[in-house]
Write a protein that holds these residues in place. Structure first.
Motif, PDB file in Angstrom:
ATOM      1  N   THR A 127       0.851  -0.805   0.333  1.00 43.04           N
ATOM      2  CA  THR A 127       0.060   0.227  -0.280  1.00 43.04           C
ATOM      3  C   THR A 127       1.019   1.495   0.044  1.00 43.04           C
ATOM      4  O   THR A 127       0.380   2.632  -0.360  1.00 43.04           O
ATOM      5  CB  THR A 127      -0.787   0.286   1.292  1.00 43.04           C
ATOM      6  N   LEU A 128       2.014   1.438   0.160  1.00 46.60           N
ATOM      7  CA  LEU A 128       3.458   2.268   0.557  1.00 46.60           C
ATOM      8  C   LEU A 128       3.495   3.048  -1.924  1.00 46.60           C
ATOM      9  O   LEU A 128       4.106   1.984  -1.884  1.00 46.60           O
ATOM     10  CB  LEU A 128       4.159   1.613   0.782  1.00 46.60           C
ATOM     11  N   LEU A 129       2.665   3.982  -1.578  1.00 46.46           N
ATOM     12  CA  LEU A 129       3.195   4.564  -2.834  1.00 46.46           C
ATOM     13  C   LEU A 129       3.677   6.065  -2.761  1.00 46.46           C
ATOM     14  O   LEU A 129       3.209   6.262  -2.201  1.00 46.46           O
ATOM     15  CB  LEU A 129       1.981   4.346  -4.119  1.00 46.46           C
ATOM     16  N   PRO A 130       4.471   6.051  -3.745  1.00 46.60           N
ATOM     17  CA  PRO A 130       5.627   5.071  -4.614  1.00 46.60           C
ATOM     18  C   PRO A 130       6.562   4.055  -4.154  1.00 46.60           C
ATOM     19  O   PRO A 130       6.560   4.572  -2.944  1.00 46.60           O
ATOM     20  CB  PRO A 130       5.268   6.427  -5.971  1.00 46.60           C
ATOM     21  N   ALA A 183       8.000  11.141   9.947  1.00 46.45           N
ATOM     22  CA  ALA A 183       6.989  11.291   9.529  1.00 46.45           C
ATOM     23  C   ALA A 183       5.887  10.402   9.177  1.00 46.45           C
ATOM     24  O   ALA A 183       4.713   9.942   9.262  1.00 46.45           O
ATOM     25  CB  ALA A 183       6.835  12.496   8.471  1.00 46.45           C
ATOM     26  N   CYS A 184       7.111   9.545   8.111  1.00 47.74           N
ATOM     27  CA  CYS A 184       6.393   8.351   7.814  1.00 47.74           C
ATOM     28  C   CYS A 184       5.939   7.384   9.076  1.00 47.74           C
ATOM     29  O   CYS A 184       4.266   7.225   9.084  1.00 47.74           O
ATOM     30  CB  CYS A 184       6.836   7.277   7.492  1.00 47.74           C
ATOM     31  N   GLU A 199      -0.381   4.055   7.110  1.00 50.67           N
ATOM     32  CA  GLU A 199       0.083   3.570   6.578  1.00 50.67           C
ATOM     33  C   GLU A 199       1.381   2.919   6.621  1.00 50.67           C
ATOM     34  O   GLU A 199       2.082   1.762   5.679  1.00 50.67           O
ATOM     35  CB  GLU A 199      -0.383   3.593   4.760  1.00 50.67           C
ATOM     36  N   TYR A 200       2.522   3.358   7.312  1.00 55.35           N
ATOM     37  CA  TYR A 200       3.272   2.507   8.344  1.00 55.35           C
ATOM     38  C   TYR A 200       3.448   2.240   9.087  1.00 55.35           C
ATOM     39  O   TYR A 200       4.161   1.496   9.405  1.00 55.35           O
ATOM     40  CB  TYR A 200       4.863   3.566   8.267  1.00 55.35           C
ATOM     41  N   GLN A 201       1.913   2.083   9.903  1.00 52.42           N
ATOM     42  CA  GLN A 201       1.825   1.289  10.457  1.00 52.42           C
ATOM     43  C   GLN A 201       2.251  -0.084  10.361  1.00 52.42           C
ATOM     44  O   GLN A 201       1.877  -0.809  10.010  1.00 52.42           O
ATOM     45  CB  GLN A 201       0.242   1.400  11.096  1.00 52.42           C
ATOM     46  N   GLY A 202       2.942  -0.796  11.936  1.00 58.19           N
ATOM     47  CA  GLY A 202       3.850  -1.934  11.738  1.00 58.19           C
ATOM     48  C   GLY A 202       4.374  -2.256  11.125  1.00 58.19           C
ATOM     49  O   GLY A 202       5.391  -3.116  10.684  1.00 58.19           O
ATOM     50  N   ARG A 244      10.763  -0.806  16.038  1.00 61.94           N
ATOM     51  CA  ARG A 244       9.522  -0.626  14.406  1.00 61.94           C
ATOM     52  C   ARG A 244      11.543  -1.473  13.927  1.00 61.94           C
ATOM     53  O   ARG A 244      11.194  -1.673  12.285  1.00 61.94           O
ATOM     54  CB  ARG A 244      10.416   0.652  13.575  1.00 61.94           C
ATOM     55  N   ASN A 245      12.004  -2.466  14.627  1.00 67.41           N
ATOM     56  CA  ASN A 245      12.474  -3.932  13.859  1.00 67.41           C
ATOM     57  C   ASN A 245      13.614  -2.420  12.900  1.00 67.41           C
ATOM     58  O   ASN A 245      14.558  -2.664  11.972  1.00 67.41           O
ATOM     59  CB  ASN A 245      12.201  -4.263  13.634  1.00 67.41           C
ATOM     60  N   ILE A 246      13.997  -1.067  13.043  1.00 66.29           N
ATOM     61  CA  ILE A 246      15.632  -0.442  12.611  1.00 66.29           C
ATOM     62  C   ILE A 246      16.262  -0.890  12.203  1.00 66.29           C
ATOM     63  O   ILE A 246      16.831  -1.047  13.861  1.00 66.29           O
ATOM     64  CB  ILE A 246      15.318   1.503  12.898  1.00 66.29           C
TER      65      ILE A 246
END
Length: 187
Positions: free
Chosen positions: A59-62, A94-95, A100-103, A126-128
């Protein structure tokens, strides 16, 4: 030691295996959406890789975002670009605030250095993963910020680089560009 010349810092287990076995190239790719793996497919695989992940699965666009940092400048002979690092942290934060960036998991790959700057709790939740392309070998994240670090002279794009000794730069770019599953930010 038989074949001692094969055991050095530039030789991989794959190089050693080719002394006995015929190389086999994987021809299918499941990790990245097609827009992301397309760069590596051109760069390293002569378009022989078939992307099998459906682009609509994200769902992440572009899928690939180019982001230019105003006044970002590599600092002398050092491997830092402070304004670029600050911009990446701001973009990540910000993301993380968007639904749409949840999880989603995040990564930051620096093509020149390994510096990082983000809250420790956010890194864990976030397992960054932050580091260079070698730190990401065999790993993946949903969203990756690729930090070029380098900067031009302000009059145009970065100058072209060769692929380096033993194709090292091409391999570095290939790994870096293919770690993102859903979205790749090129900063």
């Amino acid at each position: 030691i038989p074949n001692a010349h094969l055991y050095n810092a530039k030789t991989s287990i794959y190089d050693i295996a080719t002394t006995t076995f015929q190389p086999l190239m994987l021809r299918e790719h499941f990790r990245c959406v097609p827009e992301i793996i397309g760069f590596s497919n051109m760069l390293s695989y002569d378009y022989k890789i078939k992307p099998l992940r459906d682009a609509s699965s994200s769902t992440l666009l572009p899928a690939v975002v180019n982001y230019r940092v105003a006044d970002g400048q590599r600092m002398g002979r050092f491997k830092t670009n402070p304004k670029e690092a600050e911009a990446i942290v701001a973009l990540m934060k910000a993301c993380m605030e968007q639904d749409e960036y949840q999880g989603k998991t995040f990564g930051v790959i620096s093509l020149l250095g390994d510096e990082q700057e983000i809250d420790a709790k956010e890194i864990v939740s976030r397992n960054i993963l932050c580091g260079n392309s070698a730190n990401f070998q065999g790993d993946e994240r949903d969203v990756v910020f690729l930090s070029l670090v380098d900067s031009g002279d302000g009059t145009g794009p970065l100058s072209m680089m060769g692929f380096g000794v033993d194709d090292a730069m091409r391999k570095r770019y290939n790994v870096a560009a293919s770690r993102a599953r859903d979205q790749l930010w090129v900063v």
